[in-house]
Design a protein around this motif. Structure first.
Motif, PDB file in Angstrom:
ATOM      1  N   VAL A   3      43.654  33.615  31.842  1.00  0.00           N
ATOM      2  CA  VAL A   3      42.333  34.027  32.290  1.00  0.00           C
ATOM      3  C   VAL A   3      41.909  33.052  33.378  1.00  0.00           C
ATOM      4  N   SER A   4      41.458  33.583  34.499  1.00  0.00           N
ATOM      5  CA  SER A   4      40.996  32.738  35.592  1.00  0.00           C
ATOM      6  C   SER A   4      39.721  33.306  36.175  1.00  0.00           C
ATOM      7  N   VAL A   5      38.694  32.473  36.278  1.00  0.00           N
ATOM      8  CA  VAL A   5      37.453  32.817  36.966  1.00  0.00           C
ATOM      9  C   VAL A   5      37.406  31.859  38.149  1.00  0.00           C
ATOM     10  N   GLN A   6      37.480  32.410  39.351  1.00  0.00           N
ATOM     11  CA  GLN A   6      37.732  31.574  40.525  1.00  0.00           C
ATOM     12  C   GLN A   6      37.008  32.088  41.761  1.00  0.00           C
ATOM     13  N   PRO A   7      36.709  31.203  42.709  1.00  0.00           N
ATOM     14  CA  PRO A   7      36.115  31.646  43.962  1.00  0.00           C
ATOM     15  C   PRO A   7      37.167  32.118  44.973  1.00  0.00           C
ATOM     16  N   ASP A   8      38.395  31.676  44.797  1.00  0.00           N
ATOM     17  CA  ASP A   8      39.435  31.936  45.787  1.00  0.00           C
ATOM     18  C   ASP A   8      40.005  33.339  45.699  1.00  0.00           C
ATOM     19  N   ARG A   9      40.338  33.873  46.859  1.00  0.00           N
ATOM     20  CA  ARG A   9      41.018  35.161  46.948  1.00  0.00           C
ATOM     21  C   ARG A   9      42.389  35.033  46.293  1.00  0.00           C
ATOM     22  N   PHE A  10      42.899  36.113  45.742  1.00  0.00           N
ATOM     23  CA  PHE A  10      44.213  36.102  45.107  1.00  0.00           C
ATOM     24  C   PHE A  10      45.063  37.233  45.661  1.00  0.00           C
ATOM     25  N   ASP A  11      46.370  37.093  45.495  1.00  0.00           N
ATOM     26  CA  ASP A  11      47.332  38.096  45.927  1.00  0.00           C
ATOM     27  C   ASP A  11      47.854  38.801  44.674  1.00  0.00           C
ATOM     28  N   PRO A  12      47.477  40.062  44.461  1.00  0.00           N
ATOM     29  CA  PRO A  12      47.908  40.757  43.241  1.00  0.00           C
ATOM     30  C   PRO A  12      49.422  40.748  43.037  1.00  0.00           C
ATOM     31  N   ALA A  13      50.179  40.921  44.091  1.00  0.00           N
ATOM     32  CA  ALA A  13      51.647  40.928  43.945  1.00  0.00           C
ATOM     33  C   ALA A  13      52.146  39.562  43.485  1.00  0.00           C
ATOM     34  N   ALA A  14      51.610  38.508  44.048  1.00  0.00           N
ATOM     35  CA  ALA A  14      52.032  37.156  43.651  1.00  0.00           C
ATOM     36  C   ALA A  14      51.646  36.871  42.206  1.00  0.00           C
ATOM     37  N   GLU A  15      50.506  37.373  41.775  1.00  0.00           N
ATOM     38  CA  GLU A  15      50.057  37.150  40.406  1.00  0.00           C
ATOM     39  C   GLU A  15      50.997  37.796  39.394  1.00  0.00           C
ATOM     40  N   MET A  16      51.693  38.837  39.809  1.00  0.00           N
ATOM     41  CA  MET A  16      52.580  39.553  38.891  1.00  0.00           C
ATOM     42  C   MET A  16      53.957  38.909  38.745  1.00  0.00           C
ATOM     43  N   ALA A  17      54.268  37.939  39.578  1.00  0.00           N
ATOM     44  CA  ALA A  17      55.573  37.273  39.485  1.00  0.00           C
ATOM     45  C   ALA A  17      55.725  36.643  38.107  1.00  0.00           C
TER      46      ALA A  17
END
Length: 145
Positions: A3-17
Protein backbone atom coordinates in the motif's frame (compact mmCIF):
# COMPACT_ATOMS: atom_id res chain seq x y z
CA UNK A 1 0.77 -6.79 -0.17
CA UNK A 2 1.84 -3.24 -0.79
CA UNK A 3 0.00 0.00 0.00
CA UNK A 4 1.42 3.38 -0.96
CA UNK A 5 -0.04 6.85 -0.48
CA UNK A 6 2.29 9.19 -2.32
CA UNK A 7 2.55 12.55 -4.06
CA UNK A 8 4.71 11.20 -6.88
CA UNK A 9 3.44 10.05 -10.25
CA UNK A 10 3.77 6.31 -10.87
CA UNK A 11 4.15 4.09 -13.91
CA UNK A 12 1.47 1.36 -13.87
CA UNK A 13 3.55 -0.99 -16.02
CA UNK A 14 6.58 -0.62 -13.75
CA UNK A 15 4.43 -1.23 -10.68
CA UNK A 16 3.38 -4.59 -12.11
CA UNK A 17 6.94 -5.92 -12.43
CA UNK A 18 7.07 -8.99 -10.20
CA UNK A 19 3.47 -8.62 -9.02
CA UNK A 20 1.44 -11.80 -8.60
CA UNK A 21 4.18 -14.13 -9.74
CA UNK A 22 3.56 -16.80 -7.12
CA UNK A 23 3.01 -20.41 -8.15
CA UNK A 24 -0.70 -20.39 -7.25
CA UNK A 25 -1.57 -17.21 -9.16
CA UNK A 26 -3.76 -17.82 -12.18
CA UNK A 27 -5.17 -14.30 -12.68
CA UNK A 28 -4.06 -10.71 -12.21
CA UNK A 29 -6.44 -7.76 -12.48
CA UNK A 30 -5.35 -4.13 -12.55
CA UNK A 31 -7.25 -0.86 -12.49
CA UNK A 32 -5.70 2.58 -12.89
CA UNK A 33 -7.78 5.68 -12.22
CA UNK A 34 -7.00 8.83 -14.23
CA UNK A 35 -7.84 12.43 -13.26
CA UNK A 36 -10.62 13.58 -15.56
CA UNK A 37 -12.52 16.82 -16.09
CA UNK A 38 -16.27 16.29 -16.37
CA UNK A 39 -17.02 20.04 -16.33
CA UNK A 40 -14.66 21.41 -18.96
CA UNK A 41 -13.49 24.01 -16.43
CA UNK A 42 -11.23 22.04 -14.10
CA UNK A 43 -7.49 22.72 -14.21
CA UNK A 44 -6.32 20.38 -11.46
CA UNK A 45 -7.46 18.14 -8.62
CA UNK A 46 -6.06 18.57 -5.12
CA UNK A 47 -6.20 15.61 -2.75
CA UNK A 48 -5.67 15.86 0.99
CA UNK A 49 -5.37 13.04 3.54
CA UNK A 50 -4.25 12.23 7.08
CA UNK A 51 -0.75 10.69 6.83
CA UNK A 52 -0.47 7.46 8.77
CA UNK A 53 -4.20 7.03 9.19
CA UNK A 54 -4.88 6.84 5.45
CA UNK A 55 -2.27 4.14 4.87
CA UNK A 56 -3.54 2.12 7.84
CA UNK A 57 -7.16 2.25 6.65
CA UNK A 58 -6.22 1.22 3.11
CA UNK A 59 -4.02 -1.59 4.42
CA UNK A 60 -7.01 -2.86 6.45
CA UNK A 61 -9.16 -2.90 3.27
CA UNK A 62 -6.39 -4.70 1.37
CA UNK A 63 -6.02 -7.36 4.10
CA UNK A 64 -9.80 -7.85 4.18
CA UNK A 65 -9.86 -8.31 0.40
CA UNK A 66 -6.95 -10.76 0.51
CA UNK A 67 -8.73 -12.86 3.13
CA UNK A 68 -12.21 -12.69 1.61
CA UNK A 69 -11.14 -13.48 -1.96
CA UNK A 70 -8.12 -15.70 -1.29
CA UNK A 71 -5.66 -13.32 -2.94
CA UNK A 72 -2.00 -14.15 -3.36
CA UNK A 73 -1.03 -10.48 -3.78
CA UNK A 74 -2.56 -7.00 -3.47
CA UNK A 75 -1.30 -3.58 -4.55
CA UNK A 76 -2.96 -0.24 -3.80
CA UNK A 77 -1.38 3.07 -4.79
CA UNK A 78 -3.18 6.38 -4.23
CA UNK A 79 -1.75 9.81 -4.85
CA UNK A 80 -2.23 13.04 -2.94
CA UNK A 81 -1.34 16.65 -3.62
CA UNK A 82 -2.02 18.59 -6.81
CA UNK A 83 -2.71 16.43 -9.86
CA UNK A 84 -3.19 17.53 -13.46
CA UNK A 85 -5.91 16.24 -15.74
CA UNK A 86 -4.78 13.03 -17.40
CA UNK A 87 -2.43 11.96 -14.61
CA UNK A 88 -2.85 8.62 -12.85
CA UNK A 89 -4.50 9.14 -9.47
CA UNK A 90 -4.64 5.58 -8.15
CA UNK A 91 -4.06 1.94 -8.95
CA UNK A 92 -5.40 -1.35 -7.60
CA UNK A 93 -3.97 -4.73 -8.55
CA UNK A 94 -5.15 -8.11 -7.31
CA UNK A 95 -3.73 -11.59 -7.89
CA UNK A 96 -5.69 -14.78 -7.25
CA UNK A 97 -5.93 -18.41 -8.27
CA UNK A 98 -8.96 -17.65 -10.51
CA UNK A 99 -10.10 -14.62 -12.50
CA UNK A 100 -13.46 -14.21 -10.77
CA UNK A 101 -11.80 -13.74 -7.38
CA UNK A 102 -9.26 -11.30 -8.84
CA UNK A 103 -11.97 -9.22 -10.56
CA UNK A 104 -14.29 -9.21 -7.54
CA UNK A 105 -11.46 -8.29 -5.17
CA UNK A 106 -10.48 -5.35 -7.39
CA UNK A 107 -14.08 -4.13 -7.50
CA UNK A 108 -14.42 -4.59 -3.74
CA UNK A 109 -11.31 -2.51 -3.11
CA UNK A 110 -12.42 0.19 -5.56
CA UNK A 111 -15.83 0.47 -3.94
CA UNK A 112 -14.33 0.77 -0.46
CA UNK A 113 -11.64 3.21 -1.56
CA UNK A 114 -14.15 5.40 -3.36
CA UNK A 115 -16.48 5.74 -0.40
CA UNK A 116 -14.47 5.07 2.78
CA UNK A 117 -10.79 5.94 2.29
CA UNK A 118 -9.98 9.16 4.16
CA UNK A 119 -9.23 11.44 1.20
CA UNK A 120 -10.65 14.88 0.50
CA UNK A 121 -10.72 16.11 -3.10
CA UNK A 122 -10.94 19.65 -4.34
CA UNK A 123 -11.43 20.67 -7.97
CA UNK A 124 -9.41 23.71 -8.98
CA UNK A 125 -10.44 25.80 -11.97
CA UNK A 126 -10.09 29.26 -13.42
CA UNK A 127 -13.35 30.25 -11.72
CA UNK A 128 -12.34 29.02 -8.25
CA UNK A 129 -12.16 25.88 -6.12
CA UNK A 130 -14.80 23.48 -4.87
CA UNK A 131 -14.70 20.38 -2.69
CA UNK A 132 -15.93 17.19 -4.32
CA UNK A 133 -19.03 15.86 -2.54
CA UNK A 134 -19.62 12.18 -1.85
CA UNK A 135 -21.90 10.50 -4.39
CA UNK A 136 -24.90 8.38 -3.44
CA UNK A 137 -23.94 5.93 -6.20
CA UNK A 138 -20.58 5.29 -4.52
CA UNK A 139 -22.32 4.59 -1.22
CA UNK A 140 -24.87 2.35 -2.94
CA UNK A 141 -22.07 0.26 -4.49
CA UNK A 142 -21.00 -0.87 -1.00
CA UNK A 143 -24.33 -2.61 -0.54
CA UNK A 144 -23.30 -5.55 -2.68
CA UNK A 145 -20.40 -6.42 -0.37
Amino acid sequence: MRVSVQPDRFDPAAEMAGFGTGPTTGAVVTFTGIVRDDTGRMQALEIEHYPGMTEAVIADYARAAAERFGLSDVLVIHRHGRLAIGEPIMMVATAARHRQAAFEAAEYLMDWLKSRAPFWKKEVGADGESWVAAKDSDEDALGRW
